[in-house]
Write a protein that holds these residues in place. Structure first.
Motif, mmCIF file in Angstrom:
data_model
loop_
_atom_site.group_PDB
_atom_site.id
_atom_site.type_symbol
_atom_site.label_atom_id
_atom_site.label_comp_id
_atom_site.label_asym_id
_atom_site.label_seq_id
_atom_site.Cartn_x
_atom_site.Cartn_y
_atom_site.Cartn_z
ATOM 1 N N ILE A 243 0.599 -1.014 -0.093
ATOM 2 C CA ILE A 243 0.081 0.093 -0.204
ATOM 3 C C ILE A 243 1.071 1.092 -0.040
ATOM 4 N N PHE A 244 0.622 2.075 -1.051
ATOM 5 C CA PHE A 244 1.248 3.354 -0.910
ATOM 6 C C PHE A 244 0.672 4.365 -0.548
ATOM 7 N N ALA A 245 -0.585 4.708 -0.413
ATOM 8 C CA ALA A 245 -1.448 5.387 0.074
ATOM 9 C C ALA A 245 -2.988 5.097 0.438
ATOM 10 N N PHE A 246 -3.272 5.514 1.440
ATOM 11 C CA PHE A 246 -4.560 4.946 2.026
ATOM 12 C C PHE A 246 -4.958 6.303 2.854
ATOM 13 N N GLU A 247 -6.725 6.183 3.365
ATOM 14 C CA GLU A 247 -7.164 7.268 4.123
ATOM 15 C C GLU A 247 -8.464 6.867 4.818
ATOM 16 N N PHE A 248 -8.958 7.294 5.643
ATOM 17 C CA PHE A 248 -9.981 7.010 6.564
ATOM 18 C C PHE A 248 -11.269 7.768 5.952
ATOM 19 N N CYS A 249 -12.330 7.199 5.963
ATOM 20 C CA CYS A 249 -13.326 7.608 5.471
ATOM 21 C C CYS A 249 -13.869 8.921 6.295
ATOM 22 N N SER B 179 -16.892 10.432 6.834
ATOM 23 C CA SER B 179 -18.190 10.191 7.420
ATOM 24 C C SER B 179 -18.203 9.114 8.105
ATOM 25 N N ASP B 180 -17.430 7.848 8.302
ATOM 26 C CA ASP B 180 -17.411 6.848 9.064
ATOM 27 C C ASP B 180 -15.831 6.243 9.108
ATOM 28 N N PRO B 181 -15.052 6.730 10.163
ATOM 29 C CA PRO B 181 -13.874 6.184 10.376
ATOM 30 C C PRO B 181 -13.407 4.793 10.256
ATOM 31 N N ASN B 182 -14.397 3.789 10.361
ATOM 32 C CA ASN B 182 -14.117 2.237 10.298
ATOM 33 C C ASN B 182 -13.998 1.786 8.954
ATOM 34 N N ILE B 183 -14.407 2.852 7.789
ATOM 35 C CA ILE B 183 -14.090 2.515 6.649
ATOM 36 C C ILE B 183 -12.654 3.068 6.051
ATOM 37 N N ILE B 184 -11.834 2.161 5.500
ATOM 38 C CA ILE B 184 -10.615 2.869 4.962
ATOM 39 C C ILE B 184 -10.428 2.435 3.483
ATOM 40 N N VAL B 185 -9.925 3.156 2.682
ATOM 41 C CA VAL B 185 -9.592 2.870 1.513
ATOM 42 C C VAL B 185 -8.187 3.216 1.035
ATOM 43 N N GLY B 186 -7.633 2.380 0.325
ATOM 44 C CA GLY B 186 -6.288 2.188 0.201
ATOM 45 C C GLY B 186 -5.874 1.903 -1.532
ATOM 46 N N GLY B 187 -4.640 2.444 -1.827
ATOM 47 C CA GLY B 187 -4.216 2.237 -3.222
ATOM 48 C C GLY B 187 -3.002 1.161 -3.011
ATOM 49 N N CYS B 188 -3.033 0.037 -4.089
ATOM 50 C CA CYS B 188 -2.068 -0.963 -3.806
ATOM 51 C C CYS B 188 -0.940 -0.566 -5.163
ATOM 52 N N ARG B 189 0.088 -1.261 -4.987
ATOM 53 C CA ARG B 189 1.335 -1.351 -5.843
ATOM 54 C C ARG B 189 0.910 -1.732 -7.315
ATOM 55 N N ASN B 190 -0.030 -2.800 -7.365
ATOM 56 C CA ASN B 190 -0.456 -3.440 -8.624
ATOM 57 C C ASN B 190 -1.508 -2.789 -9.109
ATOM 58 N N GLY B 191 -1.814 -1.340 -8.683
ATOM 59 C CA GLY B 191 -2.955 -0.582 -9.304
ATOM 60 C C GLY B 191 -4.273 -0.972 -8.649
ATOM 61 N N GLN B 192 -4.516 -1.891 -7.760
ATOM 62 C CA GLN B 192 -5.715 -2.171 -7.360
ATOM 63 C C GLN B 192 -6.204 -1.084 -6.207
ATOM 64 N N VAL B 193 -7.597 -0.770 -6.192
ATOM 65 C CA VAL B 193 -8.192 -0.074 -4.967
ATOM 66 C C VAL B 193 -8.952 -0.808 -4.213
ATOM 67 N N VAL B 194 -8.515 -0.847 -2.707
ATOM 68 C CA VAL B 194 -8.891 -1.792 -1.948
ATOM 69 C C VAL B 194 -9.967 -0.974 -0.574
ATOM 70 N N LEU B 195 -10.868 -1.697 -0.183
ATOM 71 C CA LEU B 195 -11.658 -1.279 0.861
ATOM 72 C C LEU B 195 -11.536 -2.135 2.163
ATOM 73 N N TRP B 196 -11.380 -1.612 3.338
ATOM 74 C CA TRP B 196 -11.667 -2.274 4.411
ATOM 75 C C TRP B 196 -12.928 -1.657 5.463
ATOM 76 N N ASP B 197 -13.418 -2.602 6.401
ATOM 77 C CA ASP B 197 -14.094 -2.199 7.331
ATOM 78 C C ASP B 197 -13.836 -2.901 8.714
ATOM 79 N N VAL B 198 -13.592 -2.041 9.584
ATOM 80 C CA VAL B 198 -13.128 -2.382 10.854
ATOM 81 C C VAL B 198 -13.955 -2.139 12.032
ATOM 82 N N SER B 199 -15.207 -1.953 11.458
ATOM 83 C CA SER B 199 -16.499 -1.616 12.575
ATOM 84 C C SER B 199 -16.115 -2.726 13.742
ATOM 85 N N ALA B 200 -16.064 -4.087 13.217
ATOM 86 C CA ALA B 200 -16.177 -5.183 14.109
ATOM 87 C C ALA B 200 -15.179 -4.876 15.375
ATOM 88 N N HIS B 201 -13.854 -4.214 14.898
ATOM 89 C CA HIS B 201 -12.986 -4.292 15.959
ATOM 90 C C HIS B 201 -12.844 -2.979 16.434
#
Length: 889
Positions: A390-396, A398-420
């Motif tokens: 991951i070269f860049a990521f940012e918290f949402c 509106s909802d800090p439990n949602i995170i978006v990131g950009g990968c080295r291979n060009g993919q855009v990834v989403l995480w949800d950490v609300s369970a933790h």
């Protein structure tokens, strides 16, 4: 005593003919029976043997194979080494053992398969120890004549293996053909001498070619190598010093009891107490009423200028915490990190592999985003699994439990950490995490495991960027963008769109809501099973997520495109109602903003139903890399740094809205302005937190400050530094303060209101490696500066008050300074235009002919000067010589 192995009646054939009639011992039988239920074979490492004093052939031997172990020592070993302990297979048995001593037996002959075995019951321990105390039975002996017998083979029993061998064997099935070739020469050519020369005609050969019917894959290759250490011979000469014996006093000399009593009874000692008692009581009374040691002037409020001039105020960074994780950060570097927007003392760090230029882009390795907390700086609190670095990521927002990131291979990834989220909240300083009995047992014998969160959604490779994603940002919740690039109102008042950029010369817009394309794709793939389990938050984006809007950056005045690395959006604040029912919508959004949004229930509205926003600024400041070597353009898709020596960074000001070309289709517009202010790559483009129209950009050698709306260039440019500027940021509390990270691990502090030729502070050796990211964090009580480097370490420094407390009227003074610099830039550009319009200068060797009026004025000036000099008595030369010398001067 360990059980004896059975004896055989045969002896070795080598003893034939030697000592006939002598008695010899029979050899040991080779079979290994299974162990009884009351013992357990163990393998003890050398470290465990030294720890418990049972080293093989030293502490325990074949004659003395027994060792009594304390039960408490074994339980202590469980707690110390946990699953690494050699006694972990019998952990529960040891805990339930009734006696205090355990019997360990050294199995030298490997009767039960291992070098040691542990007795599991007290009865077996007593039985073995009693057998050890009894005399050993005599070893049965046999005569050598009886042992020499020829073994008889047992009859063959077929189990079907010969049929398998017959089927696998290769036999010749075709008839061999005999070919005979006869080669001869014409009779008339016999005997002449041979003449050889170079052949100029084409020679037809029979080269070997691969047979497509089969191929042999090389699976194993044997080769030898030899490692030779490098030897280096060196010498040195040391100066010898004469040693001398010295002594020092290391214990205080005290008075004896008689001397102490004499001093306490002395008249001078009593007079001293009578003299100072009244003044001491008065001082204690004053201290109780009011603290006389408080500086009232400082308590009224001091400015940063006073603190800079005061030598008593500390001006250096104080190390507060060091975050590192040996398991996950070893051999990796930190590409970026972000503070948690709502949880105090929680920070997320992206760890990436240290790759070279030739490293493959899609190499699969374990990559994580690690969450650290102030409460435990040496252990990770949460891990986010990533499909790549991951070269860049940012918290949402509106909802800090949602995170978006950009990968080295060009993919855009989403995480949800609300369970933790509860677990992360419990890691804050002063908070207590809920006790989980499933994680820890009563005896605390289980090891603490860090929870791992798998990504909820990832864009497919074919719909992603073709190069590493270098920057990612959420659009503010005040507006959204349609598939034609037009800004419209956001009915949900929730951040649902993401903007990414990559060196593949494109900027992409993504939407995390359910679109029409996602609905049809979900119906088609309803019966298909995914290879992994995803959370339901973004399940509608799995395998169907793609950008809804894409912008390219064509170059100005030439062919090709700019490769963006960093970009900056202008925040938009809604100041007026755009629809008739805006009041009800605002009230509804205000209620919904307090509730965590469910992105799986949000739908992309039709663009026709949304109100366009004309006052949204759609222009971007973009830091780029420009490829100057055409032969290396294709390598940009593999790595950012592959064309490092052929790149230069430029700052462009472009609009993301497209225009309609002659064919009626939308195309990206060329940037409005382009400035080659920085050398090589641009690593930082950041907007000031105090002025929305002021932007900071940092290149490899300098930094620049821009003002939106000023088209002539940067209003402030710093001088070139000796070390590379790798990263930088604005201060969150002082508008005029900048932090610049350097390649040598130092940090420079610049104050725009003091001086621009050099930094006001230089903190050297903050890190031993290149600084990769700097971000400040402030609260009502503390101000920190987080610094990450290439060694995978994150250091937290507490900033002094001189860098946190703003000076009096600092914002207004800085705003005036920006206006002055803007006027200076406009004046410089105006003079540059005037010089361009002026005719070229004449040759200096030719005499300059002045107009008649100017020549007469010059003569009058010389006469006036001569009169003044004569009146002062300073004229020593003749008027002719004076006029001659003055003219040449």
């Amino acid at each position: 005593m360990p059980p004896k192995r059975s004896k055989s009646a045969t002896s070795s054939a080598g003893s034939k003919g030697k000592g006939k009639g002598k008695r010899i011992q029979s050899p040991v039988h080779e079979t290994k029976p299974g162990h009884p239920d009351d013992i357990f074979p163990l393998v003890l490492t050398s470290a465990t043997q030294k720890l418990f004093g049972c080293c093989s052939d030293v502490d325990v031997t074949g004659e003395r194979p027994y060792k009594l172990l304390k039960k408490d020592d074994v339980i202590k070993d469980f707690k110390t080494r946990a699953a690494v302990s050699d006694f972990s297979p019998v952990k529960q048995i040891v805990l339930d053992y009734p006696d205090d001593d355990l019997l360990l037996v050294f199995d030298r002959d490997f009767i039960y398969g291992q070098s040691f075995y542990l007795v599991l019951t007290p009865e077996a321990k007593e039985r073995i120890l009693n057998v050890a105390g009894s005399p050993e039975p005599e070893t049965p002996q046999v005569f050598e004549d009886e042992a020499i017998k020829t073994p008889e083979p047992e009859p063959w029993i077929s189990l079907g293996s010969e049929q398998e061998i017959e089927e696998e064997s290769v036999r010749e099935t075709r008839e061999k053909l005999l070919f005979t070739y006869k080669l001869s020469e014409v009779r008339r050519k016999f005997g002449p001498p041979a003449v050889f020369s170079d052949s100029k005609t084409a020679v037809t050969g029979c080269p070997s070619c691969p047979d497509s019917r089969f191929s042999i894959k090389l699976m194993l290759r044997d080769f030898g190598c030899r490692a030779v250490p490098r030897l280096h011979s060196s010498n040195t000469q040391t100066k010898g010093k004469l040693t001398s014996d010295v002594s020092t006093q290391y214990t205080p000399r005290e008075f004896s009891n008689e001397e102490k009593e004499e001093i306490l009874r002395s008249e001078s000692f009593l007079n001293f107490f009578e003299k100072v008692t009244s003044s001491m009581l008065k001082a204690l009374q004053q201290e109780t009423i009011m603290n006389v040691f408080v500086d009232r002037w400082k308590a009224m409020g001091t400015t940063s200028e006073d603190e800079y001039l005061s030598p008593e105020v500390p001006k250096h960074l104080m190390l507060f915490k060091v975050f590192t994780e040996e398991k996950y950060a070893k051999g990796k570097k930190i590409s970026t990190f972000n503070w948690h927007p709502t949880l105090h003392g929680v920070i997320a760090v992206a760890l990436t592999e240290k790759r070279t230029e030739d490293s493959p882009m899609f190499e699969s390795e374990d990559s994580f985003i690690v969450f650290y907390s102030f409460s435990d700086s040496s252990h990770a609190q949460l891990l986010l699994e990533c499909p790549g670095d991951i070269f860049a990521f940012e918290f949402c927002p509106s909802d800090p439990n949602i995170i978006v990131g950009g990968c080295r291979n060009g993919q855009v990834v989403l995480w949800d950490v609300s369970a933790h989220s509860i677990h992360l909240k419990g890691t804050q300083p002063g908070e207590k995490a809920p006790f989980n009995t499933a994680t820890f047992d009563v005896d605390d014998h289980k090891e603490k495991n860090t929870p791992v969160v798998r990504y909820c959604a990832a864009s497919p490779i074919e719909n992603s960027h073709k190069a590493p994603i270098t920057d990612v940002q959420w659009l503010p919740p005040t507006f959204e963008v349609t598939n034609r690039g037009l800004p419209v109102e956001n009915k949900y008042n929730i951040s649902t769109q993401v903007v990414t950029c990559s060196p593949d010369c494109s900027i992409m817009f993504w939407d995390v809501r359910v679109s029409n394309v996602n609905r049809s794709a979900r119906k088609q793939s309803a019966d298909q099973k995914a290879p992994y389990s995803f959370l339901n938050t973004f399940k509608h984006l799995v395998d169907t997520w793609r950008p809804f809007y894409k912008v390219s950056l064509p170059m100005i005045g030439t062919t090709g495109k700019y490769a963006p690395l960093k970009f900056c959006l202008e925040p938009y604040i809604c100041v007026a109602n755009h629809t008739a029912g805006a009041t009800e919508a605002e009230n509804e959004n205000a209620v919904n903003s307090e509730v965590i949004p469910d992105f799986s229930q949000l739908r992309v509205p039709l663009a026709e139903t949304l109100t366009p926003l004309e006052d949204v600024n759609t222009k971007l400041f973009i830091g780029t890399e420009v490829i100057k070597a055409k032969k290396n353009v294709k390598r940009v898709a593999c790595s950012i740094l592959m064309c490092f020596y052929f790149q230069s960074g430029e700052i462009i000001y472009s609009d993301w809205k497209k225009v309609i070309d002659n064919s009626g289709s939308l195309e990206s517009v060329k940037p409005l302005h382009c400035f080659n202010t920085h050398y090589w790559l641009v690593n930082t483009v950041q907007r000031s937190p105090f002025f929305k129209d002021i932007i900071l950009t940092i290149g490899n050698w300098n930094f620049a400050i821009w003002k939106e709306g000023v088209t002539g260039g940067p209003i402030i440019v710093s001088p070139n530094s000796e070390q590379w500027c790798t990263v930088g940021c604005w201060s969150l509390t002082r508008p005029a303060i900048l932090f610049i990270g350097k390649e040598d691990g130092s940090i420079e502090v610049w104050n725009l209101l003091e001086k621009m030729i050099e930094p006001v502070r230089v903190y050297a050796q903050v890190s031993n490696a290149k600084i990769t990211c700097i971000k400040p964090w402030t609260s009502s009580k503390q101000n920190f500066l987080a610094v990450a480097d290439e060694l995978g370490m994150l250091c937290m420094f507490e900033m002094p008050k001189t860098l946190c407390v703003p000076s009096r009227n600092e914002i207004s003074n800085l705003e005036k300074y920006f206006v002055v610099e803007e006027d200076r830039l406009q004046d410089r550009l105006r003079r540059k235009e005037q010089r361009a319009k002026e005719p070229k200068r004449m040759d200096c060797d030719k005499p300059l002919k002045l107009p008649v009026d100017e020549e007469q004025e010059y003569k009058n000036y010389l006469k006036l000067e001569e009169q003044i000099l004569k009146g002062l008595g300073l004229l020593s030369a003749t008027p002719e010589s004076h006029t001659f010398s003055h003219t040449h001067l």
